[in-house]
Design a protein around this motif. Structure first.
Motif, PDB file in Angstrom:
ATOM      1  N   ALA A  28     -27.985  38.990  -0.826  1.00  0.00           N
ATOM      2  CA  ALA A  28     -28.421  40.297  -1.329  1.00  0.00           C
ATOM      3  C   ALA A  28     -28.150  40.410  -2.825  1.00  0.00           C
ATOM      4  O   ALA A  28     -28.985  40.915  -3.583  1.00  0.00           O
ATOM      5  N   ALA A  29     -26.988  39.924  -3.262  1.00  0.00           N
ATOM      6  CA  ALA A  29     -26.652  39.972  -4.688  1.00  0.00           C
ATOM      7  C   ALA A  29     -27.635  39.136  -5.500  1.00  0.00           C
ATOM      8  O   ALA A  29     -28.130  39.574  -6.539  1.00  0.00           O
ATOM      9  N   THR A  30     -27.922  37.942  -5.023  1.00  0.00           N
ATOM     10  CA  THR A  30     -28.849  37.050  -5.729  1.00  0.00           C
ATOM     11  C   THR A  30     -30.248  37.659  -5.766  1.00  0.00           C
ATOM     12  O   THR A  30     -30.917  37.658  -6.804  1.00  0.00           O
ATOM     13  N   TRP A  31     -30.699  38.201  -4.649  1.00  0.00           N
ATOM     14  CA  TRP A  31     -32.021  38.820  -4.572  1.00  0.00           C
ATOM     15  C   TRP A  31     -32.126  39.988  -5.550  1.00  0.00           C
ATOM     16  O   TRP A  31     -33.104  40.105  -6.302  1.00  0.00           O
ATOM     17  N   LEU A  32     -31.112  40.852  -5.543  1.00  0.00           N
ATOM     18  CA  LEU A  32     -31.133  42.031  -6.410  1.00  0.00           C
ATOM     19  C   LEU A  32     -31.115  41.624  -7.882  1.00  0.00           C
ATOM     20  O   LEU A  32     -31.880  42.161  -8.701  1.00  0.00           O
ATOM     21  N   PHE A  33     -30.280  40.660  -8.230  1.00  0.00           N
ATOM     22  CA  PHE A  33     -30.210  40.229  -9.625  1.00  0.00           C
ATOM     23  C   PHE A  33     -31.509  39.561 -10.070  1.00  0.00           C
ATOM     24  O   PHE A  33     -31.984  39.778 -11.183  1.00  0.00           O
ATOM     25  N   ALA A  34     -32.117  38.757  -9.200  1.00  0.00           N
ATOM     26  CA  ALA A  34     -33.367  38.077  -9.546  1.00  0.00           C
ATOM     27  C   ALA A  34     -34.474  39.078  -9.851  1.00  0.00           C
ATOM     28  O   ALA A  34     -35.345  38.812 -10.675  1.00  0.00           O
ATOM     29  N   ARG A  35     -34.431  40.230  -9.210  1.00  0.00           N
ATOM     30  CA  ARG A  35     -35.482  41.219  -9.406  1.00  0.00           C
ATOM     31  C   ARG A  35     -35.196  42.212 -10.522  1.00  0.00           C
ATOM     32  O   ARG A  35     -36.105  42.798 -11.085  1.00  0.00           O
ATOM     33  N   THR A  36     -33.907  42.430 -10.834  1.00  0.00           N
ATOM     34  CA  THR A  36     -33.573  43.452 -11.831  1.00  0.00           C
ATOM     35  C   THR A  36     -32.981  42.882 -13.111  1.00  0.00           C
ATOM     36  O   THR A  36     -33.033  43.540 -14.148  1.00  0.00           O
ATOM     37  N   LYS A  37     -32.369  41.690 -13.027  1.00  0.00           N
ATOM     38  CA  LYS A  37     -31.635  41.084 -14.153  1.00  0.00           C
ATOM     39  C   LYS A  37     -30.548  42.028 -14.673  1.00  0.00           C
ATOM     40  O   LYS A  37     -30.162  41.979 -15.831  1.00  0.00           O
ATOM     41  N   ASP A  38     -30.053  42.890 -13.807  1.00  0.00           N
ATOM     42  CA  ASP A  38     -29.041  43.885 -14.185  1.00  0.00           C
ATOM     43  C   ASP A  38     -27.741  43.581 -13.458  1.00  0.00           C
ATOM     44  O   ASP A  38     -27.548  43.977 -12.302  1.00  0.00           O
ATOM     45  N   LEU A  39     -26.856  42.854 -14.130  1.00  0.00           N
ATOM     46  CA  LEU A  39     -25.605  42.433 -13.507  1.00  0.00           C
ATOM     47  C   LEU A  39     -24.724  43.627 -13.143  1.00  0.00           C
ATOM     48  O   LEU A  39     -24.044  43.615 -12.123  1.00  0.00           O
ATOM     49  N   GLN A  40     -24.738  44.666 -13.970  1.00  0.00           N
ATOM     50  CA  GLN A  40     -23.922  45.848 -13.669  1.00  0.00           C
ATOM     51  C   GLN A  40     -24.419  46.574 -12.417  1.00  0.00           C
ATOM     52  O   GLN A  40     -23.618  47.083 -11.643  1.00  0.00           O
ATOM     53  N   LEU A  41     -25.729  46.590 -12.203  1.00  0.00           N
ATOM     54  CA  LEU A  41     -26.269  47.191 -10.978  1.00  0.00           C
ATOM     55  C   LEU A  41     -25.764  46.418  -9.757  1.00  0.00           C
ATOM     56  O   LEU A  41     -25.343  47.011  -8.765  1.00  0.00           O
ATOM     57  N   VAL A  42     -25.789  45.092  -9.847  1.00  0.00           N
ATOM     58  CA  VAL A  42     -25.303  44.262  -8.741  1.00  0.00           C
ATOM     59  C   VAL A  42     -23.806  44.495  -8.542  1.00  0.00           C
ATOM     60  O   VAL A  42     -23.326  44.599  -7.413  1.00  0.00           O
ATOM     61  N   GLN A  43     -23.063  44.610  -9.633  1.00  0.00           N
ATOM     62  CA  GLN A  43     -21.621  44.870  -9.548  1.00  0.00           C
ATOM     63  C   GLN A  43     -21.352  46.176  -8.803  1.00  0.00           C
ATOM     64  O   GLN A  43     -20.495  46.234  -7.918  1.00  0.00           O
ATOM     65  N   VAL A  44     -22.098  47.212  -9.134  1.00  0.00           N
ATOM     66  CA  VAL A  44     -21.925  48.507  -8.453  1.00  0.00           C
ATOM     67  C   VAL A  44     -22.306  48.388  -6.982  1.00  0.00           C
ATOM     68  O   VAL A  44     -21.600  48.886  -6.104  1.00  0.00           O
ATOM     69  N   PHE A  45     -23.407  47.708  -6.709  1.00  0.00           N
ATOM     70  CA  PHE A  45     -23.861  47.514  -5.327  1.00  0.00           C
ATOM     71  C   PHE A  45     -22.788  46.818  -4.483  1.00  0.00           C
ATOM     72  O   PHE A  45     -22.513  47.208  -3.349  1.00  0.00           O
ATOM     73  N   LEU A  46     -22.159  45.779  -5.068  1.00  0.00           N
ATOM     74  CA  LEU A  46     -21.140  45.023  -4.334  1.00  0.00           C
ATOM     75  C   LEU A  46     -19.765  45.677  -4.382  1.00  0.00           C
ATOM     76  O   LEU A  46     -18.853  45.243  -3.691  1.00  0.00           O
ATOM     77  N   ARG A  47     -19.624  46.691  -5.233  1.00  0.00           N
ATOM     78  CA  ARG A  47     -18.362  47.410  -5.398  1.00  0.00           C
ATOM     79  C   ARG A  47     -17.254  46.497  -5.928  1.00  0.00           C
ATOM     80  O   ARG A  47     -16.117  46.563  -5.499  1.00  0.00           O
ATOM     81  N   HIS A  48     -17.603  45.669  -6.900  1.00  0.00           N
ATOM     82  CA  HIS A  48     -16.631  44.799  -7.551  1.00  0.00           C
ATOM     83  C   HIS A  48     -16.043  45.492  -8.782  1.00  0.00           C
ATOM     84  O   HIS A  48     -16.738  46.218  -9.473  1.00  0.00           O
ATOM     85  N   ARG A  49     -14.788  45.220  -9.062  1.00  0.00           N
ATOM     86  CA  ARG A  49     -14.169  45.718 -10.295  1.00  0.00           C
ATOM     87  C   ARG A  49     -14.519  44.822 -11.476  1.00  0.00           C
ATOM     88  O   ARG A  49     -14.604  45.283 -12.598  1.00  0.00           O
ATOM     89  N   SER A  50     -14.695  43.544 -11.201  1.00  0.00           N
ATOM     90  CA  SER A  50     -14.888  42.570 -12.261  1.00  0.00           C
ATOM     91  C   SER A  50     -16.309  41.987 -12.238  1.00  0.00           C
ATOM     92  O   SER A  50     -16.806  41.595 -11.179  1.00  0.00           O
TER      93      SER A  50
END
Length: 118
Positions: free
Chosen positions: A71-93
């Protein structure tokens, strides 16, 4: 926030399963009544996902956490927005989020097919 399509499926499932003594959405369906009806454990989920992966002919081992990486790879491939993926995964880093991304989606599967072909 849950997408409406997901909410619809969950409402349908909750209606179909009826009233249950435990509030968990997915419950243990053990044959032994002493163990049935409680929260579905991580081991049971891993076994069920692995079994379903084999049944549909997925290459390699399918595991629940792999869906998170996909899901992270799919979302990043479509948006190129690492911060969006970070929020989606609920990562601090952001470094942790980057660890989840497959740098070349599909390349690992292709390598496995080449190795299997010998």
């Amino acid at each position: 926030e849950v997408p409406e399509s997901t909410a619809t499926v969950l409402r349908t499932w909750l209606r179909a399963r009826g009233d249950q003594p435990h509030p968990a959405v997915f419950q243990n369906m053990a044959r032994d009544p002493a163990h049935a009806g409680g929260r579905l454990g991580a081991r049971s989920v891993r076994r069920a996902v692995g079994r379903l992966g084999r049944e549909v002919g997925a290459p390699g081992v399918v595991w629940p956490h792999g869906f998170r990486h996909s899901a992270a790879t799919w979302l990043f491939a479509r948006t190129k927005d690492l911060q969006l993926v970070q929020v989606f995964l609920r990562h601090r880093s952001l470094a942790t989020t980057q660890h989840y991304l497959d740098p070349a989606p599909g390349l690992q599967g292709e390598a496995a097919r080449l190795l299997a072909a010998g």
